[in-house]
Design a protein around this motif. Sequence first.
Motif, PDB file in Angstrom:
ATOM      1  N   PRO A 179       0.790  -1.237   0.000  1.00  0.00           N
ATOM      2  CA  PRO A 179       0.000   0.000   0.000  1.00  0.00           C
ATOM      3  C   PRO A 179       0.823   1.289   0.000  1.00  0.00           C
ATOM      4  CG  PRO A 179      -1.015  -1.587   1.451  1.00  0.00           C
ATOM      5  CD  PRO A 179       0.301  -2.190   1.000  1.00  0.00           C
ATOM      6  N   LYS A 180       1.957   1.291   0.672  1.00  0.00           N
ATOM      7  CA  LYS A 180       2.760   2.520   0.667  1.00  0.00           C
ATOM      8  C   LYS A 180       3.372   2.786  -0.704  1.00  0.00           C
ATOM      9  CE  LYS A 180       6.631   0.193   2.903  1.00  0.00           C
ATOM     10  NZ  LYS A 180       5.902  -0.913   3.509  1.00  0.00           N
ATOM     11  N   HIS A 181       3.527   1.755  -1.513  1.00  0.00           N
ATOM     12  CA  HIS A 181       4.063   1.935  -2.856  1.00  0.00           C
ATOM     13  C   HIS A 181       2.986   2.358  -3.847  1.00  0.00           C
ATOM     14  CE1 HIS A 181       7.206  -1.246  -1.540  1.00  0.00           C
ATOM     15  NE2 HIS A 181       7.563  -0.028  -1.154  1.00  0.00           N
ATOM     16  N   THR A 182       1.753   2.024  -3.555  1.00  0.00           N
ATOM     17  CA  THR A 182       0.660   2.340  -4.472  1.00  0.00           C
ATOM     18  C   THR A 182      -0.182   3.515  -3.991  1.00  0.00           C
ATOM     19  OG1 THR A 182      -0.747   0.686  -3.414  1.00  0.00           O
ATOM     20  CG2 THR A 182       0.524  -0.036  -5.333  1.00  0.00           C
ATOM     21  N   ALA A 183       0.237   4.140  -2.915  1.00  0.00           N
ATOM     22  CA  ALA A 183      -0.490   5.304  -2.395  1.00  0.00           C
ATOM     23  C   ALA A 183      -0.479   6.434  -3.425  1.00  0.00           C
ATOM     24  CB  ALA A 183       0.148   5.782  -1.093  1.00  0.00           C
ATOM     25  N   ARG A 184      -1.507   7.230  -3.406  1.00  0.00           N
ATOM     26  CA  ARG A 184      -1.633   8.339  -4.344  1.00  0.00           C
ATOM     27  C   ARG A 184      -0.402   9.251  -4.294  1.00  0.00           C
ATOM     28  NH1 ARG A 184      -6.547  11.236  -2.964  1.00  0.00           N
ATOM     29  NH2 ARG A 184      -7.507   9.324  -3.695  1.00  0.00           N
ATOM     30  N   ALA A 185       0.072   9.569  -3.089  1.00  0.00           N
ATOM     31  CA  ALA A 185       1.236  10.451  -2.950  1.00  0.00           C
ATOM     32  C   ALA A 185       2.481   9.834  -3.589  1.00  0.00           C
ATOM     33  CB  ALA A 185       1.495  10.751  -1.477  1.00  0.00           C
ATOM     34  N   THR A 186       2.669   8.538  -3.430  1.00  0.00           N
ATOM     35  CA  THR A 186       3.826   7.859  -4.023  1.00  0.00           C
ATOM     36  C   THR A 186       3.726   7.862  -5.537  1.00  0.00           C
ATOM     37  OG1 THR A 186       3.995   6.429  -2.084  1.00  0.00           O
ATOM     38  CG2 THR A 186       5.134   5.693  -4.086  1.00  0.00           C
ATOM     39  N   LYS A 187       2.555   7.517  -6.047  1.00  0.00           N
ATOM     40  CA  LYS A 187       2.364   7.511  -7.501  1.00  0.00           C
ATOM     41  C   LYS A 187       2.619   8.900  -8.087  1.00  0.00           C
ATOM     42  CE  LYS A 187      -0.946   3.732  -7.905  1.00  0.00           C
ATOM     43  NZ  LYS A 187      -2.308   3.370  -8.314  1.00  0.00           N
ATOM     44  N   GLU A 188       2.134   9.917  -7.412  1.00  0.00           N
ATOM     45  CA  GLU A 188       2.325  11.287  -7.886  1.00  0.00           C
ATOM     46  C   GLU A 188       3.811  11.667  -7.868  1.00  0.00           C
ATOM     47  OE1 GLU A 188       1.303  14.991  -9.444  1.00  0.00           O
ATOM     48  OE2 GLU A 188       0.215  13.092  -9.352  1.00  0.00           O
ATOM     49  N   TRP A 189       4.517  11.301  -6.814  1.00  0.00           N
ATOM     50  CA  TRP A 189       5.946  11.593  -6.723  1.00  0.00           C
ATOM     51  C   TRP A 189       6.705  10.908  -7.859  1.00  0.00           C
ATOM     52  CZ3 TRP A 189      10.513   8.937  -6.118  1.00  0.00           C
ATOM     53  CH2 TRP A 189      11.625   9.688  -5.761  1.00  0.00           C
ATOM     54  N   LEU A 190       6.413   9.640  -8.101  1.00  0.00           N
ATOM     55  CA  LEU A 190       7.070   8.909  -9.181  1.00  0.00           C
ATOM     56  C   LEU A 190       6.775   9.551 -10.534  1.00  0.00           C
ATOM     57  CD1 LEU A 190       6.373   5.282  -7.940  1.00  0.00           C
ATOM     58  CD2 LEU A 190       8.629   6.345  -8.130  1.00  0.00           C
ATOM     59  N   ARG A 191       5.529   9.993 -10.731  1.00  0.00           N
ATOM     60  CA  ARG A 191       5.143  10.633 -11.990  1.00  0.00           C
ATOM     61  C   ARG A 191       5.905  11.945 -12.176  1.00  0.00           C
ATOM     62  NH1 ARG A 191       2.387  14.497 -13.893  1.00  0.00           N
ATOM     63  NH2 ARG A 191       1.501  15.192 -11.927  1.00  0.00           N
ATOM     64  N   LYS A 192       5.967  12.756 -11.123  1.00  0.00           N
ATOM     65  CA  LYS A 192       6.667  14.049 -11.210  1.00  0.00           C
ATOM     66  C   LYS A 192       8.153  13.876 -11.486  1.00  0.00           C
ATOM     67  CE  LYS A 192       3.645  16.902  -8.392  1.00  0.00           C
ATOM     68  NZ  LYS A 192       3.503  17.646  -7.125  1.00  0.00           N
ATOM     69  N   LYS A 193       8.733  12.808 -10.979  1.00  0.00           N
ATOM     70  CA  LYS A 193      10.161  12.530 -11.186  1.00  0.00           C
ATOM     71  C   LYS A 193      10.411  11.794 -12.503  1.00  0.00           C
ATOM     72  CE  LYS A 193      11.519  14.243  -7.276  1.00  0.00           C
ATOM     73  NZ  LYS A 193      12.415  15.384  -7.188  1.00  0.00           N
ATOM     74  N   HIS A 194       9.337  11.515 -13.241  1.00  0.00           N
ATOM     75  CA  HIS A 194       9.417  10.848 -14.554  1.00  0.00           C
ATOM     76  C   HIS A 194       9.992   9.438 -14.469  1.00  0.00           C
ATOM     77  CE1 HIS A 194       8.295  14.654 -16.321  1.00  0.00           C
ATOM     78  NE2 HIS A 194       9.261  15.237 -15.609  1.00  0.00           N
ATOM     79  N   PHE A 195       9.635   8.726 -13.410  1.00  0.00           N
ATOM     80  CA  PHE A 195      10.038   7.332 -13.284  1.00  0.00           C
ATOM     81  C   PHE A 195       9.092   6.464 -14.105  1.00  0.00           C
ATOM     82  CE2 PHE A 195      12.149   8.875  -9.516  1.00  0.00           C
ATOM     83  CZ  PHE A 195      13.231   8.026  -9.352  1.00  0.00           C
ATOM     84  N   LYS A 196       9.649   5.555 -14.873  1.00  0.00           N
ATOM     85  CA  LYS A 196       8.835   4.530 -15.517  1.00  0.00           C
ATOM     86  C   LYS A 196       8.642   3.437 -14.481  1.00  0.00           C
ATOM     87  CE  LYS A 196      10.500   5.093 -20.235  1.00  0.00           C
ATOM     88  NZ  LYS A 196      11.204   4.408 -21.335  1.00  0.00           N
ATOM     89  N   VAL A 197       7.403   3.023 -14.251  1.00  0.00           N
ATOM     90  CA  VAL A 197       7.103   2.014 -13.242  1.00  0.00           C
ATOM     91  C   VAL A 197       6.514   0.788 -13.930  1.00  0.00           C
ATOM     92  CG1 VAL A 197       5.794   1.478 -11.158  1.00  0.00           C
ATOM     93  CG2 VAL A 197       6.709   3.782 -11.488  1.00  0.00           C
ATOM     94  N   LEU A 198       7.089  -0.358 -13.644  1.00  0.00           N
ATOM     95  CA  LEU A 198       6.599  -1.618 -14.194  1.00  0.00           C
ATOM     96  C   LEU A 198       5.312  -2.009 -13.493  1.00  0.00           C
ATOM     97  CD1 LEU A 198       7.158  -4.141 -15.993  1.00  0.00           C
ATOM     98  CD2 LEU A 198       8.378  -5.089 -14.047  1.00  0.00           C
ATOM     99  N   GLU A 199       4.269  -2.245 -14.242  1.00  0.00           N
ATOM    100  CA  GLU A 199       3.025  -2.752 -13.665  1.00  0.00           C
ATOM    101  C   GLU A 199       3.299  -4.171 -13.182  1.00  0.00           C
ATOM    102  OE1 GLU A 199       0.152  -1.137 -13.192  1.00  0.00           O
ATOM    103  OE2 GLU A 199       1.087   0.670 -13.997  1.00  0.00           O
ATOM    104  N   TRP A 200       2.938  -4.457 -11.949  1.00  0.00           N
ATOM    105  CA  TRP A 200       3.299  -5.731 -11.346  1.00  0.00           C
ATOM    106  C   TRP A 200       2.143  -6.246 -10.521  1.00  0.00           C
ATOM    107  CZ3 TRP A 200       7.459  -8.419 -12.603  1.00  0.00           C
ATOM    108  CH2 TRP A 200       7.856  -9.480 -11.799  1.00  0.00           C
ATOM    109  N   PRO A 201       1.632  -7.430 -10.803  1.00  0.00           N
ATOM    110  CA  PRO A 201       0.522  -7.957 -10.007  1.00  0.00           C
ATOM    111  C   PRO A 201       0.966  -8.273  -8.583  1.00  0.00           C
ATOM    112  CG  PRO A 201       1.297  -9.602 -11.572  1.00  0.00           C
ATOM    113  CD  PRO A 201       2.060  -8.339 -11.857  1.00  0.00           C
ATOM    114  N   SER A 202       0.104  -7.994  -7.637  1.00  0.00           N
ATOM    115  CA  SER A 202       0.438  -8.307  -6.247  1.00  0.00           C
ATOM    116  C   SER A 202       0.353  -9.806  -6.008  1.00  0.00           C
ATOM    117  CB  SER A 202      -0.502  -7.565  -5.299  1.00  0.00           C
ATOM    118  OG  SER A 202      -1.822  -7.964  -5.539  1.00  0.00           O
TER     119      SER A 202
END
Length: 81
Positions: A13-36
């Motif tokens: 959950p801490k990795h998929t939190a809205r704040a984390t997703k937004e931070w990764l987006r702003k930093k232009h990180f490509k994130v691999l979609e990964w099933p839990s």
Amino acid sequence: MKRGWVFQHDNDPKHTARATKEWLRKKHFKVLEWPSQSPDLNPIENLWRELKVRVAQRQHQNITAREEICMEEWAKIPATG
């Protein structure tokens, strides 16, 4: 991160939190979609399960003994490659 790199994390959950997703987006990180909960895609999860099973089969009286058992059982798991 270097160009062409893709960031992978589990779906904790801490990795998929809205704040984390937004931070990764702003930093232009490509994130691999990964099933839990996908040990078939993450080999280390199979190793942790093997260790857990081995440790559960042994008796221990305290945390120190459990740690020793973990180390012994870890050393017994054959390396493959």
